[in-house]
Design an enzyme around this catalytic site. Structure first.
Site, PDB file in Angstrom:
ATOM      1  N   TYR A 148       0.841  -1.194   0.000  1.00 33.50           N
ATOM      2  CA  TYR A 148       0.000   0.000   0.000  1.00 33.50           C
ATOM      3  C   TYR A 148       0.880   1.249   0.000  1.00 33.50           C
ATOM      4  O   TYR A 148       1.959   1.260   0.593  1.00 33.50           O
ATOM      5  CB  TYR A 148      -0.947   0.027   1.208  1.00 33.50           C
ATOM      6  CG  TYR A 148      -0.278  -0.005   2.562  1.00 33.50           C
ATOM      7  CD1 TYR A 148       0.023   1.168   3.248  1.00 33.50           C
ATOM      8  CD2 TYR A 148       0.052  -1.219   3.171  1.00 33.50           C
ATOM      9  CE1 TYR A 148       0.624   1.137   4.495  1.00 33.50           C
ATOM     10  CE2 TYR A 148       0.649  -1.266   4.417  1.00 33.50           C
ATOM     11  CZ  TYR A 148       0.929  -0.082   5.071  1.00 33.50           C
ATOM     12  OH  TYR A 148       1.529  -0.108   6.308  1.00 33.50           O
ATOM     13  N   GLN A 173       8.791  -6.259   6.738  1.00 36.06           N
ATOM     14  CA  GLN A 173       8.347  -4.992   6.155  1.00 36.06           C
ATOM     15  C   GLN A 173       9.473  -4.301   5.408  1.00 36.06           C
ATOM     16  O   GLN A 173      10.613  -4.263   5.873  1.00 36.06           O
ATOM     17  CB  GLN A 173       7.833  -4.077   7.265  1.00 36.06           C
ATOM     18  CG  GLN A 173       7.466  -2.676   6.800  1.00 36.06           C
ATOM     19  CD  GLN A 173       6.999  -1.804   7.945  1.00 36.06           C
ATOM     20  OE1 GLN A 173       5.819  -1.714   8.234  1.00 36.06           O
ATOM     21  NE2 GLN A 173       7.941  -1.144   8.611  1.00 36.06           N
TER      22      GLN A 173
END
Length: 258
Positions: free
Chosen positions: A154, A194
């Site tokens: 995103y 991440q």
């Protein structure tokens, strides 16, 4: 409650970043109607050619000169994503060009793309010595992307609204907020990996966030938990979320069967 400090020229400045490999997320839809018209033999030849293309990316990764991830995407926003990391823009373009030359590319419709550079924010400093020679930091700036079961991507930016403008906060306050925000992410160590791509000047948003996990439910949990943190609740602005499943090259024949 104490008032926030008024930013000054001493405190209102950009946080330093460490920057690694450049990143491209290329999202594609499949033109299934046209692909169904291709005879089985030609379609298999196209799949074999695309498998060779992915194998060439694996060779680069094995040399430590870049990395990539290839996933199918759920929902109607896209069918596939190819995420590529390379040392330069020119090398990202080389991958794009090789991708375009495959026969399967003619049956793929662009749906979204994102350009960034792997980034580490230095709100808390980078320790002693040259950070680019630190093995831990290098592994985060020039990573081999995990081949986890699931991906989530995103884009996001920090708010610049009147009264809630991240870029008007004093540096000390930004440091404190980001430290508390990072503690949530650290609580998911071992569950989520991440990667943050800085994209100011490269794309419409300021960062692109890519998460990898074996358990897709962890994406929901970490994003929801972070929404209660002030950095996200007050200053976070988010684009569309893309989620999907890993697509090994050995599974291409099944994926493209019609």
């Amino acid at each position: 409650m104490s008032e926030r400090p008024v930013p000054t020229t001493d405190t209102q400045h950009a946080a330093a970043t460490l920057d690694g490999w450049y990143s491209l997320h290329d999202f594609r839809k499949i033109d299934w109607a046209r692909l169904k018209l291709v005879d089985a033999e030609k379609r298999q030849h196209m799949i074999d050619e695309f498998t060779t293309f992915l194998a060439s990316l694996e060779e680069i990764e094995a040399k430590g000169e870049g990395s990539h991830a290839f996933y199918s995407i759920l929902g109607q926003k896209a069918d596939l994503v190819l995420m590529v990391l390379r040392p330069t823009f020119n090398e990202l373009e080389d991958v794009e060009r090789a991708f375009r030359k495959t026969a399967l590319y003619d049956y793929m419709i662009p749906s979204y793309s994102y350009v960034s550079v792997i980034e580490l924010g230095m709100y808390r400093g980078s320790g002693d010595g040259d950070p680019y020679q630190n093995p831990h930091i290098r592994s985060r700036l020039y990573p081999t992307l995990p081949k986890a079961a699931h991906i989530c991507f995103y884009p996001m930016s920090k708010a610049r609204r009147d009264g809630d403008n991240w870029y008007m906060l004093a540096m000390d306050e930004r440091k404190d907020l980001m430290y508390r925000h990072s503690m949530i992410g650290r609580s998911y160590a071992g569950k989520i990996q991440q990667f943050i791509g800085g994209s100011t000047g490269f794309d419409a948003w300021e960062w692109g966030v890519t998460l990898f996990a074996e358990d897709s439910l962890q994406f929901k949990k970490i994003v929801y938990e972070m929404r209660f943190d002030e950095v996200s609740a007050k200053y976070g602005e988010f684009g569309d979320f893309y989620v999907g499943n890993i697509l090994p090259k050995e599974n291409l024949r099944t994926f493209f069967s019609v």
